[in-house]
Design an enzyme around this catalytic site. Structure first.
Site, short mmCIF file in Angstrom:
data_model
loop_
_atom_site.label_atom_id
_atom_site.label_comp_id
_atom_site.label_asym_id
_atom_site.label_seq_id
_atom_site.Cartn_x
_atom_site.Cartn_y
_atom_site.Cartn_z
N GLU A 138 1.81 7.69 24.90
CA GLU A 138 1.37 7.29 23.55
C GLU A 138 0.75 5.89 23.52
O GLU A 138 1.23 5.00 22.80
CB GLU A 138 2.54 7.36 22.57
N GLU A 176 6.32 16.06 23.85
CA GLU A 176 7.36 15.64 22.90
C GLU A 176 7.22 16.44 21.61
O GLU A 176 6.11 16.61 21.09
CB GLU A 176 7.25 14.16 22.52
O1 IFM Z 1 11.41 8.07 20.49
C1 IFM Z 1 10.03 8.14 20.39
C2 IFM Z 1 9.40 8.21 21.77
O2 IFM Z 1 9.78 7.12 22.55
C3 IFM Z 1 7.90 8.21 21.67
N1 IFM Z 1 7.45 9.26 20.78
C4 IFM Z 1 8.08 9.35 19.48
C5 IFM Z 1 9.59 9.36 19.62
C6 IFM Z 1 10.25 9.42 18.23
O3 IFM Z 1 9.90 8.29 17.49
#
Ligand code: IFM
Length: 456
Positions: free
Chosen positions: A164, A359
């Protein structure tokens, strides 16, 4: 649940600073998150990742849980300051040894490791020299990637470089709510370019050792608040900023047009050779992190202030009207996952590599029963809806290799400290006891059913 292709992979993810703890062990150096979390007023509950889930000592228990869950892959990240405490120089053996033990544990259980080199814990020494605003950091990242490529070669198939980068830039360098806490607004943009340059340089190191390359972006489908031209323009502009600025160079070899924001299309920090290096690092696998869509609206010229979600942008960002929200207040829109995957396919066509959903998950308000078990129906409903939406994207022809739930363990949720629980396993942060929640058992059954159903 509809059936996924037999080769579809299931996984769970974590990241180093969010779970490891052990910040003073094995010669680990200071990261920007250590410095930031120890600065008063930065973290909602004044906590730090000093201990987090103590996975530095309890990784074997985590691996046992992964095996019980039945996953094919474990996505974790490497803490750069464990390997190079100052962000340069030779690797610290104790740091590599930790990941060596983790890889061995995973291999014994037949779980493939999908490591990420950088999930936001930059060595503080590099931040002191400018962090990602400095071009030099991209070269330091490549040096670190070369060390890790030697380490992972032959043991791992795919290594992701960055997690990210847009969120890291926006929250860490533009808005200052994450480490390193800089509030530069659009002046932070060189930090985006240098992360991409670092990716391109690192990709060459990884490929030279026979490794496949991945990178995970956070994507959000952006909808206009209405059909008014100002809302449509706002939605287009935010889509470019959030979803395209850091993807177009990787997949198309050029930057998206940021003229809406009054930005130069040939800034001096982009050197002539850079886009070639970045495009040569086109990932073999694109990680897609999806949580929620965004609504964009043109600013009402009569309004005295922007919404708190607007972050100083020349338009307003809102949630999704009528949608239920997670404990974090994020709108729950499962179809947004199908939508963004299909959008990526339509947008990039043949240039789009196979996708891994790296994710997806939600925070819930956990209320353990007297035995400490969490009946997290809301998380089960979230996962069920999103996995069904993912299946629709696969049916629509998007090449998706697998789904990785965020996250295995309740953990340190950045500026929220331990106040947002995203795990399918509850962690008691006093004892570090791990207790699978109902969602863990639900996902386990789903994975088992997939295996049985796909065996014929
Ligand atoms: O916990 C975070 C992760 O580190 C990166 N993506 C979003 C998740 C939730 O906020």
């Amino acid at each position: 649940m509809p059936r996924f292709p037999a080769a579809f992979r299931w996984g769970a993810g974590t990241s180093s600073y969010q779970v490891e703890g052990g910040v003073h062990e094995g010669g680990r150096g200071e990261s920007v998150w250590d410095r930031f979390a120890h600065t008063e007023g930065t973290i909602l509950d004044a906590s730090t990742g000093d201990e987090a889930c103590d996975s530095y000592h309890r990784y074997a228990e985590d691996v046992r849980l992964l095996a019980e869950l039945g996953v094919d892959v474990y996505r974790f990240s490497v803490a750069w300051p464990r390997i190079q405490p100052e962000g340069t120089g030779p690797a610290v053996k104790a740091g590599l040894d930790y990941y060596d033990r983790l890889l061995d544990g995973l291999a014994e259980r037949g779980i493939a490791a999908v490591p990420t080199l950088y999930h936001w814990d930059l060595p503080q020494a590099l931040e002191d020299q400018g962090g990602w605003l400095s071009r030099e950091t991209a070269y330091r990242f490549a040096e670190y990637a070369a060390i890790m490529a030697d380490f992972f070669a032959g043991r791992v198939e795919t290594v992701h470089t960055l997690n990210e980068p847009f969120i890291h830039l926006a929250l860490g360098y533009a808005l200052g709510t994450h480490a390193p806490g800089r509030t530069l607004g659009f002046e932070a943009l060189p930090g985006a370019h240098h992360q991409l340059l670092g990716h391109g340089l690192a990709a060459a190191e990884l490929r030279a050792r026979g490794l496949r390359v991945g990178l995970a972006h956070n994507y959000t489908p952006v909808r206009a608040a209405s059909s008014a031209p100002a809302d449509i323009a706002a939605a287009h502009a935010y889509d470019v900023l959030h979803n395209r600025v850091l993807t177009d160079p990787l997949l198309l070899g050029r930057y998206a047009d940021l003229s809406f924001f009054g930005l130069d299309d040939a800034p001096e920090y982009v050197h002539p050779e850079d886009l070639g290096i970045i495009a040569a690092g086109r990932p073999d696998e694109l990680g897609v992190n999806y949580y929620n869509p965004t609504t964009a609206a043109g600013l009402d010229p009569l309004a005295s202030s922007n919404s708190p979600l607007s972050f100083g942008l020349p338009f307003e960002l809102r949630g999704v009207e009528g949608a239920e929200v997670t404990a974090f207040g994020w709108p729950i829109v499962p179809d947004g996952l199908r939508e963004i995957l299909v959008t990526l396919k339509d947008r990039y066509g043949d240039a789009l590599p196979p996708i891994l959903v790296t994710e997806n998950g939600c925070s819930t308000v956990d209320a353990p029963d007297p035995d400490g078990v969490v009946h997290d129906e809301a998380r089960i409903a979230f996962l069920d809806g999103h996995i069904r939406a993912l299946h629709e994207a696969v049916e629509a022809g998007v090449d998706v290799a697998g789904y990785v739930v965020w996250t295995l363990l309740d953990n340190f949720e950045w500026d929220q400290g331990y106040q947002q629980r995203f795990g399918i396993v509850r962690v008691d942060f006093d004892t570090f006891a791990r207790t699978p929640k109902d969602s863990f058992h639900w996902l386990r059954a789903l994975i088992a059913e997939h295996r049985t159903g796909s065996a014929d």
